[in-house]
Design a protein around this motif. Structure first.
Motif, mmCIF file in Angstrom:
data_model
loop_
_atom_site.group_PDB
_atom_site.id
_atom_site.type_symbol
_atom_site.label_atom_id
_atom_site.label_comp_id
_atom_site.label_asym_id
_atom_site.label_seq_id
_atom_site.Cartn_x
_atom_site.Cartn_y
_atom_site.Cartn_z
ATOM 1 N N ASP A 176 0.838 -1.210 0.000
ATOM 2 C CA ASP A 176 0.000 0.000 0.000
ATOM 3 C C ASP A 176 0.873 1.261 0.000
ATOM 4 O O ASP A 176 1.852 1.350 0.751
ATOM 5 C CB ASP A 176 -0.889 0.005 1.260
ATOM 6 C CG ASP A 176 -1.845 -1.181 1.259
ATOM 7 O OD1 ASP A 176 -2.280 -1.592 0.157
ATOM 8 O OD2 ASP A 176 -2.134 -1.714 2.348
ATOM 9 N N TYR B 256 -8.201 -5.080 -6.224
ATOM 10 C CA TYR B 256 -8.678 -3.725 -6.503
ATOM 11 C C TYR B 256 -9.717 -3.316 -5.457
ATOM 12 O O TYR B 256 -9.693 -2.198 -4.932
ATOM 13 C CB TYR B 256 -9.272 -3.692 -7.922
ATOM 14 C CG TYR B 256 -9.802 -2.343 -8.319
ATOM 15 C CD1 TYR B 256 -8.928 -1.300 -8.648
ATOM 16 C CD2 TYR B 256 -11.178 -2.101 -8.363
ATOM 17 C CE1 TYR B 256 -9.417 -0.053 -9.000
ATOM 18 C CE2 TYR B 256 -11.666 -0.853 -8.719
ATOM 19 C CZ TYR B 256 -10.791 0.173 -9.039
ATOM 20 O OH TYR B 256 -11.282 1.406 -9.383
ATOM 21 N N GLN B 257 -10.584 -4.291 -5.135
ATOM 22 C CA GLN B 257 -11.618 -3.974 -4.142
ATOM 23 C C GLN B 257 -10.996 -3.755 -2.758
ATOM 24 O O GLN B 257 -11.432 -2.890 -2.004
ATOM 25 C CB GLN B 257 -12.647 -5.099 -4.077
ATOM 26 C CG GLN B 257 -13.939 -4.598 -3.506
ATOM 27 C CD GLN B 257 -15.040 -5.630 -3.644
ATOM 28 O OE1 GLN B 257 -15.229 -6.426 -2.748
ATOM 29 N NE2 GLN B 257 -15.741 -5.625 -4.764
ATOM 30 N N ALA B 258 -9.945 -4.537 -2.438
ATOM 31 C CA ALA B 258 -9.259 -4.354 -1.147
ATOM 32 C C ALA B 258 -8.675 -2.948 -1.058
ATOM 33 O O ALA B 258 -8.734 -2.292 -0.015
ATOM 34 C CB ALA B 258 -8.162 -5.401 -0.989
ATOM 35 N N LYS B 259 -8.146 -2.456 -2.172
ATOM 36 C CA LYS B 259 -7.589 -1.089 -2.204
ATOM 37 C C LYS B 259 -8.730 -0.071 -2.041
ATOM 38 O O LYS B 259 -8.618 0.890 -1.283
ATOM 39 C CB LYS B 259 -6.864 -0.843 -3.529
ATOM 40 C CG LYS B 259 -5.620 -1.700 -3.741
ATOM 41 C CD LYS B 259 -4.387 -1.066 -3.174
ATOM 42 C CE LYS B 259 -3.157 -1.922 -3.400
ATOM 43 N NZ LYS B 259 -1.963 -1.431 -2.793
ATOM 44 N N GLN B 260 -9.816 -0.334 -2.763
ATOM 45 C CA GLN B 260 -10.959 0.583 -2.711
ATOM 46 C C GLN B 260 -11.535 0.691 -1.303
ATOM 47 O O GLN B 260 -11.983 1.746 -0.883
ATOM 48 C CB GLN B 260 -12.081 0.086 -3.642
ATOM 49 C CG GLN B 260 -11.725 0.150 -5.124
ATOM 50 C CD GLN B 260 -11.673 1.577 -5.620
ATOM 51 O OE1 GLN B 260 -12.667 2.294 -5.514
ATOM 52 N NE2 GLN B 260 -10.522 2.000 -6.107
ATOM 53 N N LYS B 261 -11.522 -0.430 -0.597
ATOM 54 C CA LYS B 261 -12.153 -0.454 0.729
ATOM 55 C C LYS B 261 -11.245 0.101 1.826
ATOM 56 O O LYS B 261 -11.571 0.008 2.998
ATOM 57 C CB LYS B 261 -12.570 -1.881 1.070
ATOM 58 C CG LYS B 261 -13.804 -2.329 0.283
ATOM 59 C CD LYS B 261 -14.362 -3.620 0.824
ATOM 60 C CE LYS B 261 -15.732 -3.919 0.217
ATOM 61 N NZ LYS B 261 -16.191 -5.260 0.495
ATOM 62 N N GLY B 262 -10.085 0.599 1.462
ATOM 63 C CA GLY B 262 -9.228 1.249 2.456
ATOM 64 C C GLY B 262 -7.867 0.607 2.659
ATOM 65 O O GLY B 262 -7.107 1.003 3.530
ATOM 66 N N ARG B 263 -7.522 -0.405 1.870
ATOM 67 C CA ARG B 263 -6.194 -1.060 1.911
ATOM 68 C C ARG B 263 -5.982 -1.862 3.196
ATOM 69 O O ARG B 263 -6.856 -1.898 4.042
ATOM 70 C CB ARG B 263 -5.055 -0.047 1.710
ATOM 71 C CG ARG B 263 -5.105 0.616 0.344
ATOM 72 C CD ARG B 263 -4.008 1.658 0.175
ATOM 73 N NE ARG B 263 -3.925 2.116 -1.206
ATOM 74 C CZ ARG B 263 -4.717 3.034 -1.743
ATOM 75 N NH1 ARG B 263 -5.661 3.591 -1.005
ATOM 76 N NH2 ARG B 263 -4.563 3.387 -2.993
ATOM 77 N N ILE C 237 -9.288 -9.532 0.428
ATOM 78 C CA ILE C 237 -10.635 -9.717 -0.132
ATOM 79 C C ILE C 237 -10.627 -10.972 -1.014
ATOM 80 O O ILE C 237 -9.698 -11.173 -1.807
ATOM 81 C CB ILE C 237 -11.053 -8.494 -0.992
ATOM 82 C CG1 ILE C 237 -11.150 -7.234 -0.116
ATOM 83 C CG2 ILE C 237 -12.372 -8.765 -1.729
ATOM 84 C CD1 ILE C 237 -12.400 -7.102 0.749
ATOM 85 N N SER D 4 -2.235 -5.050 0.631
ATOM 86 C CA SER D 4 -3.599 -5.509 0.354
ATOM 87 C C SER D 4 -3.477 -6.789 -0.475
ATOM 88 O O SER D 4 -2.484 -6.980 -1.186
ATOM 89 C CB SER D 4 -4.361 -4.463 -0.452
ATOM 90 O OG SER D 4 -4.343 -3.242 0.254
ATOM 91 N N ARG E 270 -5.976 -5.025 3.777
ATOM 92 C CA ARG E 270 -7.007 -6.049 4.007
ATOM 93 C C ARG E 270 -6.942 -7.115 2.907
ATOM 94 O O ARG E 270 -6.292 -6.910 1.872
ATOM 95 C CB ARG E 270 -8.396 -5.428 4.073
ATOM 96 C CG ARG E 270 -8.890 -4.841 2.763
ATOM 97 C CD ARG E 270 -10.090 -3.944 2.983
ATOM 98 N NE ARG E 270 -9.739 -2.810 3.845
ATOM 99 C CZ ARG E 270 -10.550 -2.314 4.794
ATOM 100 N NH1 ARG E 270 -11.737 -2.841 4.997
ATOM 101 N NH2 ARG E 270 -10.177 -1.270 5.528
#
Ligand SMILES: Nc1nc2c(ncn2[C@@H]2O[C@H](COP(=O)(O)OP(=O)(O)OP(=O)(O)O)[C@@H](O)[C@H]2O)c(=O)[nH]1
Length: 396
Positions: free
Chosen positions: A261, A369-376, A380, A345, A378
């Motif tokens: 990140d 991409y979704q893990a980054k979108q949701k705030g890094r 998914i 992420s 993490r």
């Protein structure tokens, strides 16, 4: 066919001459390894040594014996040194230098001795010089390149022949003799056999050098030099192989895409050197959590991929979570020595029967991409919606 000593000597001159030429060519062709330079020195010394024996009828015997034995002794020391460099990346030990010096200094004193005494003493000194390299080649070299086994076996044969010559000399000096004065011939023939084995070891050595270089080239072509992870192409090939095997053995295969990140900030604030250290540390900490059959690949700058054979989505998610926590806990240092923390992420995807490496990686990338979108920081797991949209984008 009858063989006489001058013919054998000439064969060795030609053989070591060819080996010298081969090593010269290999050096010019790019095979410039330290051990092969030493081996080249040894081949020259052997060639020169036997040349001295070949011109014996035309020069004073003391001169040819002195120069010939000196050169052979020097050649054996260079050969032993080449073995040390090849196996341990170091030269001869101090005591081996002393042994060489002692044997060399002894040569002038034994020139006047009887033939068996001279043959026995010289062979004993040569065997002593060669023995440590032979033991090393048999113990350490056996596990290395296959062609190095030829070197180890030929050195063993050379050593045995030299020891046999010592025994023969002792028996001869004690009054034993072969019929019709053939003792000198047999003593010389055993000596030549020892050096023919040394010659064969030399050619084996060249092959081992090529074998090692080919292995290094293969590694360079498949491994990322900074992190030690396999490179993108190799990761894709290994994933394809795992998918194929998973289908055949009815085993699940998962793929995890990891991305550091805000890595750009690390580079911008601390410089690329620190950035590189972070990448190395993350790769090492990730690798420490993998099974032997898992693969860590560097897919691009700060993006890594995990190929996980025989692993379902739950196991892959668990592993990715462990890696995430371990990276978060890494105690790194910035350019001024200040504490530096990084996070990553992850996107996890389990392969379906019809997945190719591309579709599976694409799916893991969507989850990432979704893990980054949701705030890094993490993990998914790819869901059905992502799979359907991946299929549509691949088909479309
Ligand atoms: N030190 C170092 N940096 C690299 C290497 N390869 C890529 N990078 C850097 O990695 C950074 C990646 O930046 P971005 O793609 O914007 O991603 P990010 O800053 O991690 O942001 P997010 O992924 O969105 O969290 C760039 O600054 C690249 O220069 C490398 O081998 N060494």
């Amino acid at each position: 066919m009858t063989l006489d000593v001058p013919t054998l000597v000439l064969m060795l001159v030609v053989g070591f001459g060819l080996l010298t030429l081969l090593l010269e060519m290999a050096g010019r062709g790019g095979l410039q390894r330290g051990e092969l330079r030493r081996l080249s020195g040894a081949a020259r010394s052997f060639c020169g040594g036997f040349l001295c024996f070949a011109v014996q009828p035309w020069l004073p015997a003391w001169l040819t014996l002195l120069a010939g034995n000196l050169l052979l002794m020097l050649g054996l020391a260079q050969l032993a040194s080449a073995v040390c460099w090849h196996l341990l990346n170091r030269g001869l030990r101090v005591w081996q230098h002393w042994l060489l010096a002692g044997a060399t200094l002894a040569i002038p004193f034994i020139l006047d001795a009887s033939t068996p005494a001279r043959a026995g003493t010289m062979s004993a000194a040569m065997a002593a010089l060669l023995l440590p390299a032979t033991v090393m080649a048999l113990r350490q070299g056996w596990r290395g390149e296959l062609s190095f086994r030829v070197v180890a076996l030929m050195l063993l044969l050379a050593n045995l022949a030299l020891v046999l010559r010592v025994c023969f000399a002792v028996w001869w000096a004690g009054g034993g003799h072969l019929p019709a004065g053939t003792s000198t011939f047999w003593s010389s023939a055993i000596f030549m056999l020892a050096f023919m084995a040394v010659l064969a070891a030399g050619f084996g050595f060249v092959l081992a050098g090529f074998e090692r270089m080919a292995a290094q080239m293969r590694e360079l072509a498949s491994v990322d030099g900074l992190t030690g992870a396999v490179n993108h192409n190799t990761a894709v090939s290994l994933l394809a192989h795992s998918l194929e095997r998973g289908r055949r053995e009815n085993q699940p295969v998962s793929f995890v895409m990891l991305d550091l990140d805000h890595f750009k900030r690390v580079n911008d604030q601390h410089g690329h050197v620190v950035g590189d250290q972070v990448l190395k540390a993350v790769a090492a900490c990730t690798r420490a959590r993998l099974r032997g059959s898992d693969v860590l690949g560097r897919l691009g700058g700060e993006e890594f991929g995990l190929v996980l054979p025989a692993t379902g989505v739950a196991g892959a998610k668990h592993l990715a979570e462990q890696v995430r926590l371990a990276v978060e806990a890494l105690e790194l240092k910035g350019d001024g020595g200040q504490p530096l923390r990084v996070t990553l992420s992850a996107g996890v995807a389990q392969a379906s029967k019809s997945d190719t490496p591309e579709t599976l990686m694409h799916l893991a990338d969507k989850a990432l991409y979704q893990a980054k979108q949701k705030g890094r920081n993490r993990v998914i797991v790819a869901d059905d919606w992502m799979r359907n949209s991946t299929l549509q984008s691949v088909v479309g």
